[in-house]
Design an enzyme around this catalytic site. Structure first.
Site, PDB file in Angstrom:
ATOM      1  N   HIS A  61       0.732  -1.195   0.091  1.00 54.60           N
ATOM      2  CA  HIS A  61      -0.360  -0.013   0.102  1.00 54.60           C
ATOM      3  C   HIS A  61       0.502   1.365   0.032  1.00 54.60           C
ATOM      4  CE1 HIS A  61      -4.201   1.564   1.017  1.00 54.60           C
ATOM      5  NE2 HIS A  61      -3.849   2.600   0.915  1.00 54.60           N
ATOM      6  N   ASP A 105       0.620   5.973  -1.563  1.00 54.49           N
ATOM      7  CA  ASP A 105      -0.657   6.872  -1.143  1.00 54.49           C
ATOM      8  C   ASP A 105       0.122   8.239  -2.859  1.00 54.49           C
ATOM      9  OD1 ASP A 105      -3.228   5.521  -0.907  1.00 54.49           O
ATOM     10  OD2 ASP A 105      -2.314   5.646   0.805  1.00 54.49           O
ATOM     11  N   GLU A 165      -8.790   2.085  -2.881  1.00 53.30           N
ATOM     12  CA  GLU A 165      -8.876   1.623  -1.481  1.00 53.30           C
ATOM     13  C   GLU A 165      -9.730   2.969  -1.094  1.00 53.30           C
ATOM     14  OE1 GLU A 165      -6.796   3.075   3.106  1.00 53.30           O
ATOM     15  OE2 GLU A 165      -6.618   4.252   0.563  1.00 53.30           O
ATOM     16  N   HIS A 178     -13.118   2.619   3.225  1.00 50.62           N
ATOM     17  CA  HIS A 178     -12.078   3.815   3.726  1.00 50.62           C
ATOM     18  C   HIS A 178     -12.979   4.393   5.266  1.00 50.62           C
ATOM     19  CE1 HIS A 178      -9.872   6.961   4.203  1.00 50.62           C
ATOM     20  NE2 HIS A 178      -8.237   5.704   4.188  1.00 50.62           N
ATOM     21  N   HIS A 207      -8.951  -1.116   6.973  1.00 47.14           N
ATOM     22  CA  HIS A 207     -10.479  -0.046   7.281  1.00 47.14           C
ATOM     23  C   HIS A 207     -11.628  -0.499   7.602  1.00 47.14           C
ATOM     24  CE1 HIS A 207      -7.941   3.952   6.079  1.00 47.14           C
ATOM     25  NE2 HIS A 207      -7.325   3.059   5.403  1.00 47.14           N
ATOM     26  N   HIS A 260      -2.818  -2.894   4.912  1.00 49.31           N
ATOM     27  CA  HIS A 260      -1.954  -1.970   4.993  1.00 49.31           C
ATOM     28  C   HIS A 260      -2.782  -1.856   6.602  1.00 49.31           C
ATOM     29  CE1 HIS A 260      -5.184   0.712   3.463  1.00 49.31           C
ATOM     30  NE2 HIS A 260      -4.333   1.862   4.311  1.00 49.31           N
ATOM     31  N   ASP A 300       1.929   2.509   3.832  1.00 51.86           N
ATOM     32  CA  ASP A 300       1.126   2.733   4.189  1.00 51.86           C
ATOM     33  C   ASP A 300       1.937   4.523   3.832  1.00 51.86           C
ATOM     34  OD1 ASP A 300      -1.496   4.536   3.937  1.00 51.86           O
ATOM     35  OD2 ASP A 300      -1.427   4.368   6.007  1.00 51.86           O
TER      36      ASP A 300
END
Length: 431
Positions: A60, A62, A170, A197, A241, A262, A330
């Protein structure tokens, strides 16, 4: 990426050798490289050396969201092959942890790039925004062909020493309650979707609900069909999440292994984003994987260090088993990372420390570290692909979410043009 002779030998065969290595990882103790006993590992073995033999796959990252927020998804003046810590804008962002020089230093062999849009887009422009993020990921990969390799399967990845680059979504709000959109994402290369999320969907609860007294719905019937359609497609079901109830509900209904892309261990740090031991035990039965999140406030608090992350990794290893743990840092998605794991260049430090003695835990062996680095995830990917192959004759699910469920979730649905539910008479309005 600098390749040692061992890594060149492993990579040159491409997918065929990958199949063999993964098959061995499932059936037999790994024989790649010389076996080193725990008692002598700290004297003769550097943990990071395994990353010259097997790929480090992070679950993961971003970076694409930072491309949106900083560059407005315009890549013409974005130099990914530079140290972004020196950039006048990127260098000031506490959430900027990734560039090609640091990925090379970190010996990264595979990366899942995240197409994320905020919960504020739900039932508005989530689909359009998600498509834009998928597009920028593909353009980034194309811009750096010497370093990044687009991949959609385990067999396509890790060729010619490049960083295998896979696309993920995500947050289930990105499908706008439509299985048709989910299927189209798969065709565009999306290989896992995080079911929620930090916001609930009409069909699934997110983790913050666990800290409230609100009614828990877990998965609705439509939510179950989302999971089944992902199983049918061969898309990994990511239960990071989601609420604890959804974690268990997904494990009840899935037909394939699932992932935490993650997520860390609740027993080590009591946060709703982390997985409790009862879930980790079921994950072992399911055959999935928990890729450990590095975010400071999920692993230990503001003063978290690399040792806190190691505690989470070791706990998941102890509870679920060494075959069910991986890495999901992350990076670029959070504003604070632990001391010692500040950016993507630090993975070798983590593997070195795991292999050392004198830290209060049994040093990891080379075989165990190879599993943590990437072999566990490759095994999960291949099993999910095999499940999808077995479901190839199954027709796509045509389930529509009931409009009444959308109304109960969020009464004002003026942004959905096909939303025609009339709560006054419990019927569809005229079109």
């Amino acid at each position: 990426m600098v390749l040692t002779p061992a890594k060149k030998k492993w990579l040159i065969f491409g997918g065929g050798a990958l199949v063999l290595v993964v098959a061995l990882a499932i059936a037999l103790p790994l024989t790649v490289g010389k076996s080193v006993s725990n008692s002598s590992a700290s004297d003769t073995f550097r943990g990071s050396s395994v990353l010259d033999e097997v790929p480090l796959i992070d679950g993961h990252n971003d970076l694409p969201h930072n491309l949106y927020s900083i560059e407005n998804n315009q890549l013409a003046n974005f130099n990914f092959d530079s140290d972004l810590r020196l950039h006048p804008i990127w260098g000031t962002r506490s959430s900027s942890h990734t560039d090609l020089p640091r990925l090379r230093t970190g010996k990264v062999g595979g990366q899942f790039w995240v197409a994320y849009v905020s919960c504020g887009t739900q039932h508005k422009d989530a689909v359009e925004r998600t498509m834009a993020q998928i597009d920028v990921i593909k353009r980034l990969i194309k811009k750096y062909p010497n370093d990044l390799q687009y991949a959609t399967t385990a067999d396509e990845a890790f060729k010619a020493g490049k960083i295998a680059s896979l696309i993920v979504v995500e947050g289930g709000h990105s499908i706008d309650d439509r299985l048709s959109v989910l299927r189209l994402y798969y065709e565009l290369g999306v290989r896992y979707m995080t079911l929620t999320h930090s916001c609930n969907q009409p069909w699934a609860d997110a983790s913050p609900i666990d800290d409230t007294t609100n009614e828990k719905r877990n998965l609705t019937e439509f939510g179950v069909h989302v999971v089944w359609e992902m199983n049918r497609l061969g898309m990994m079901v990511d239960i990071s999440h989601v609420s604890a109830g959804v974690m268990h509900h997904v494990l009840d209904v899935t037909r394939a292994p699932v992932i935490f892309s993650h997520t860390s261990a609740y027993a080590m740090f009591a946060h709703n984003r982390n997985a409790k031991d009862d879930v980790l035990l079921r994950l072992r039965e399911n055959g999935g994987i928990c890729m450990v999140n590095f975010y400071s406030f999920y692993v230990g608090g503001a003063d978290a260090t690399i040792d806190d992350v190691i505690r989470h990794i070791n706990h998941i290893k102890d509870v679920a088993g060494v075959d069910y743990v991986g890495i999901g840092g992350d990076y670029d998605g959070v504003s604070r990372q632990p001391i010692g794991l500040e950016d993507v260049s630090k993975y070798p430090d983590l593997f070195d420390k795991l292999a050392q003695s004198g830290h209060g835990y049994e040093p990891w062996t080379p075989e165990e570290l190879k599993k943590l680095a990437g072999l566990n995830l490759l095994r999960v990917m291949r099993q999910i692909e095999q499940v999808a192959a077995g479901l190839a004759s199954e027709e796509p699910y045509e389930t529509n979410i009931p409009d009444a469920e959308i109304y109960d979730f969020e009464p004002d649905q003026s942004c959905k043009t096909d939303y025609t539910y009339s709560p006054s008479n419990q019927m569809f309005g005229e079109i």
